[in-house]
Motif scaffolding. Structure first.
Motif, PDB file in Angstrom:
ATOM      1  N   LYS A 282      21.061 -18.901   8.463  1.00 51.79           N
ATOM      2  CA  LYS A 282      22.425 -19.408   8.642  1.00 51.79           C
ATOM      3  C   LYS A 282      22.660 -20.664   7.806  1.00 51.79           C
ATOM      4  O   LYS A 282      23.730 -20.840   7.216  1.00 51.79           O
ATOM      5  N   LEU A 283      21.679 -21.543   7.756  1.00 47.34           N
ATOM      6  CA  LEU A 283      21.799 -22.771   6.980  1.00 47.34           C
ATOM      7  C   LEU A 283      21.923 -22.457   5.490  1.00 47.34           C
ATOM      8  O   LEU A 283      22.767 -23.032   4.794  1.00 47.34           O
ATOM      9  N   ALA A 284      21.130 -21.512   5.000  1.00 48.59           N
ATOM     10  CA  ALA A 284      21.205 -21.132   3.592  1.00 48.59           C
ATOM     11  C   ALA A 284      22.576 -20.539   3.272  1.00 48.59           C
ATOM     12  O   ALA A 284      23.171 -20.844   2.225  1.00 48.59           O
ATOM     13  N   LYS A 285      23.108 -19.707   4.176  1.00 49.09           N
ATOM     14  CA  LYS A 285      24.432 -19.121   3.970  1.00 49.09           C
ATOM     15  C   LYS A 285      25.499 -20.208   3.951  1.00 49.09           C
ATOM     16  O   LYS A 285      26.401 -20.189   3.108  1.00 49.09           O
ATOM     17  N   ALA A 286      25.403 -21.164   4.853  1.00 47.99           N
ATOM     18  CA  ALA A 286      26.383 -22.255   4.891  1.00 47.99           C
ATOM     19  C   ALA A 286      26.335 -23.079   3.603  1.00 47.99           C
ATOM     20  O   ALA A 286      27.387 -23.448   3.059  1.00 47.99           O
ATOM     21  N   LYS A 287      25.141 -23.341   3.103  1.00 44.51           N
ATOM     22  CA  LYS A 287      25.021 -24.088   1.840  1.00 44.51           C
ATOM     23  C   LYS A 287      25.646 -23.303   0.686  1.00 44.51           C
ATOM     24  O   LYS A 287      26.321 -23.879  -0.166  1.00 44.51           O
ATOM     25  N   ASP A 288      25.427 -21.994   0.669  1.00 48.59           N
ATOM     26  CA  ASP A 288      26.042 -21.148  -0.357  1.00 48.59           C
ATOM     27  C   ASP A 288      27.563 -21.188  -0.247  1.00 48.59           C
ATOM     28  O   ASP A 288      28.267 -21.277  -1.257  1.00 48.59           O
ATOM     29  N   ASP A 289      28.080 -21.108   0.982  1.00 49.62           N
ATOM     30  CA  ASP A 289      29.530 -21.154   1.189  1.00 49.62           C
ATOM     31  C   ASP A 289      30.122 -22.462   0.659  1.00 49.62           C
ATOM     32  O   ASP A 289      31.146 -22.456  -0.023  1.00 49.62           O
ATOM     33  N   VAL A 290      29.469 -23.569   0.951  1.00 53.58           N
ATOM     34  CA  VAL A 290      29.956 -24.866   0.470  1.00 53.58           C
ATOM     35  C   VAL A 290      29.898 -24.914  -1.051  1.00 53.58           C
ATOM     36  O   VAL A 290      30.857 -25.333  -1.712  1.00 53.58           O
ATOM     37  N   ALA A 291      28.801 -24.460  -1.639  1.00 54.03           N
ATOM     38  CA  ALA A 291      28.645 -24.480  -3.099  1.00 54.03           C
ATOM     39  C   ALA A 291      29.702 -23.615  -3.785  1.00 54.03           C
ATOM     40  O   ALA A 291      30.164 -23.950  -4.879  1.00 54.03           O
ATOM     41  N   GLU A 292      30.100 -22.518  -3.134  1.00 54.53           N
ATOM     42  CA  GLU A 292      31.095 -21.604  -3.709  1.00 54.53           C
ATOM     43  C   GLU A 292      32.530 -21.982  -3.332  1.00 54.53           C
ATOM     44  O   GLU A 292      33.463 -21.287  -3.707  1.00 54.53           O
ATOM     45  N   GLY A 293      32.684 -23.058  -2.569  1.00 51.55           N
ATOM     46  CA  GLY A 293      34.026 -23.502  -2.204  1.00 51.55           C
ATOM     47  C   GLY A 293      34.654 -22.737  -1.058  1.00 51.55           C
ATOM     48  O   GLY A 293      35.863 -22.822  -0.845  1.00 51.55           O
ATOM     49  N   ARG A 294      33.863 -22.007  -0.314  1.00 52.40           N
ATOM     50  CA  ARG A 294      34.385 -21.252   0.828  1.00 52.40           C
ATOM     51  C   ARG A 294      34.406 -22.152   2.062  1.00 52.40           C
ATOM     52  O   ARG A 294      33.616 -21.997   2.995  1.00 52.40           O
ATOM     53  N   THR A 295      35.323 -23.104   2.042  1.00 51.89           N
ATOM     54  CA  THR A 295      35.453 -24.054   3.142  1.00 51.89           C
ATOM     55  C   THR A 295      36.928 -24.165   3.525  1.00 51.89           C
ATOM     56  O   THR A 295      37.803 -23.749   2.779  1.00 51.89           O
ATOM     57  N   ARG A 296      37.177 -24.725   4.694  1.00 47.76           N
ATOM     58  CA  ARG A 296      38.541 -24.972   5.162  1.00 47.76           C
ATOM     59  C   ARG A 296      38.614 -26.377   5.731  1.00 47.76           C
ATOM     60  O   ARG A 296      37.617 -26.895   6.222  1.00 47.76           O
ATOM     61  N   THR A 297      39.790 -26.955   5.666  1.00 46.90           N
ATOM     62  CA  THR A 297      40.016 -28.249   6.306  1.00 46.90           C
ATOM     63  C   THR A 297      41.079 -28.068   7.380  1.00 46.90           C
ATOM     64  O   THR A 297      41.913 -27.146   7.297  1.00 46.90           O
TER      65      THR A 297
ATOM     66  N   GLU B   9      43.785 -30.187  10.292  1.00 40.16           N
ATOM     67  CA  GLU B   9      44.497 -31.428  10.613  1.00 40.16           C
ATOM     68  C   GLU B   9      43.869 -32.143  11.801  1.00 40.16           C
ATOM     69  O   GLU B   9      43.936 -33.355  11.903  1.00 40.16           O
ATOM     70  N   SER B  10      43.277 -31.365  12.707  1.00 37.49           N
ATOM     71  CA  SER B  10      42.705 -31.965  13.916  1.00 37.49           C
ATOM     72  C   SER B  10      41.535 -31.114  14.407  1.00 37.49           C
ATOM     73  O   SER B  10      41.368 -29.958  13.990  1.00 37.49           O
ATOM     74  N   MET B  11      40.769 -31.689  15.306  1.00 38.46           N
ATOM     75  CA  MET B  11      39.674 -30.947  15.930  1.00 38.46           C
ATOM     76  C   MET B  11      40.226 -29.776  16.746  1.00 38.46           C
ATOM     77  O   MET B  11      39.637 -28.704  16.779  1.00 38.46           O
ATOM     78  N   ASP B  12      41.381 -29.986  17.397  1.00 37.84           N
ATOM     79  CA  ASP B  12      41.991 -28.901  18.171  1.00 37.84           C
ATOM     80  C   ASP B  12      42.304 -27.711  17.271  1.00 37.84           C
ATOM     81  O   ASP B  12      42.075 -26.553  17.656  1.00 37.84           O
ATOM     82  N   ASP B  13      42.830 -27.988  16.069  1.00 38.89           N
ATOM     83  CA  ASP B  13      43.117 -26.907  15.122  1.00 38.89           C
ATOM     84  C   ASP B  13      41.831 -26.179  14.719  1.00 38.89           C
ATOM     85  O   ASP B  13      41.812 -24.956  14.604  1.00 38.89           O
ATOM     86  N   MET B  14      40.773 -26.942  14.505  1.00 41.93           N
ATOM     87  CA  MET B  14      39.499 -26.327  14.119  1.00 41.93           C
ATOM     88  C   MET B  14      38.968 -25.423  15.236  1.00 41.93           C
ATOM     89  O   MET B  14      38.575 -24.287  14.990  1.00 41.93           O
ATOM     90  N   PHE B  15      38.999 -25.934  16.472  1.00 40.12           N
ATOM     91  CA  PHE B  15      38.496 -25.132  17.583  1.00 40.12           C
ATOM     92  C   PHE B  15      39.365 -23.896  17.814  1.00 40.12           C
ATOM     93  O   PHE B  15      38.855 -22.820  18.132  1.00 40.12           O
ATOM     94  N   ALA B  16      40.676 -24.028  17.638  1.00 45.09           N
ATOM     95  CA  ALA B  16      41.568 -22.882  17.780  1.00 45.09           C
ATOM     96  C   ALA B  16      41.227 -21.822  16.739  1.00 45.09           C
ATOM     97  O   ALA B  16      41.199 -20.618  17.036  1.00 45.09           O
ATOM     98  N   ASP B  17      40.934 -22.256  15.517  1.00 40.87           N
ATOM     99  CA  ASP B  17      40.557 -21.323  14.466  1.00 40.87           C
ATOM    100  C   ASP B  17      39.234 -20.630  14.785  1.00 40.87           C
ATOM    101  O   ASP B  17      39.085 -19.436  14.572  1.00 40.87           O
ATOM    102  N   LEU B  18      38.283 -21.382  15.318  1.00 39.69           N
ATOM    103  CA  LEU B  18      37.006 -20.782  15.711  1.00 39.69           C
ATOM    104  C   LEU B  18      37.207 -19.724  16.791  1.00 39.69           C
ATOM    105  O   LEU B  18      36.547 -18.680  16.772  1.00 39.69           O
ATOM    106  N   GLU B  19      38.094 -19.976  17.714  1.00 36.05           N
ATOM    107  CA  GLU B  19      38.362 -19.014  18.788  1.00 36.05           C
ATOM    108  C   GLU B  19      38.944 -17.714  18.244  1.00 36.05           C
ATOM    109  O   GLU B  19      38.664 -16.644  18.756  1.00 36.05           O
ATOM    110  N   THR B  20      39.760 -17.790  17.187  1.00 36.29           N
ATOM    111  CA  THR B  20      40.366 -16.585  16.635  1.00 36.29           C
ATOM    112  C   THR B  20      39.363 -15.733  15.865  1.00 36.29           C
ATOM    113  O   THR B  20      39.610 -14.557  15.639  1.00 36.29           O
ATOM    114  N   GLU B  21      38.219 -16.321  15.475  1.00 32.26           N
ATOM    115  CA  GLU B  21      37.204 -15.578  14.720  1.00 32.26           C
ATOM    116  C   GLU B  21      36.296 -14.738  15.592  1.00 32.26           C
ATOM    117  O   GLU B  21      35.503 -13.967  15.112  1.00 32.26           O
ATOM    118  N   ARG B  22      36.375 -14.879  16.884  1.00 32.71           N
ATOM    119  CA  ARG B  22      35.486 -14.140  17.776  1.00 32.71           C
ATOM    120  C   ARG B  22      35.804 -12.725  17.847  1.00 32.71           C
ATOM    121  O   ARG B  22      36.397 -11.932  17.692  1.00 32.71           O
TER     122      ARG B  22
END
Length: 99
Positions: free
Chosen positions: A69-84, A86-99
């Motif tokens: 998982k750590l290697a995959k995350a490093k690859d994602d960051v290196a390839e620009g596959r990241t998101r930002t 506005e708030s922690m609530d927005d981040m957690f809401a996004d995580l919930e939709t991925e389930r």
């Protein structure tokens, strides 16, 4: 030689290198440092890293599954596959939709 543990969450964890000769003399202390001080000790011989003494509660980090998982995350960051977000609530809401 002491160094900050690279890529190891959460800080502050300390990594120290100790020769196997010294570790034989100080084993009880090295174990106590791991258990109570969250110090990771790398055992060395002739300058080569051989093994680690770590707290049992940190062993999950070294499992093959977590390392993958750590290697995959490093690859994602290196390839620009990241998101930002506005708030922690927005981040957690996004995580919930991925389930």
């Amino acid at each position: 030689m002491n160094e900050t543990a690279p890529d190891f969450p959460p800080p502050p964890y300390t990594v120290q290198e100790v020769s196997t000769t010294q570790a034989r003399k100080d084993l009880a202390e090295l174990v106590n440092q791991a258990v109570y001080g969250h110090v990771h000790t790398i055992l060395t011989r002739d300058g080569r890293r051989l093994a680690r003494i770590i707290p049992e509660e940190d062993a999950w980090f070294y499992t093959p599954e977590w390392q993958e998982k750590l290697a995959k995350a490093k690859d994602d960051v290196a390839e620009g596959r990241t998101r930002t977000f506005e708030s922690m609530d927005d981040m957690f809401a996004d995580l919930e939709t991925e389930r």
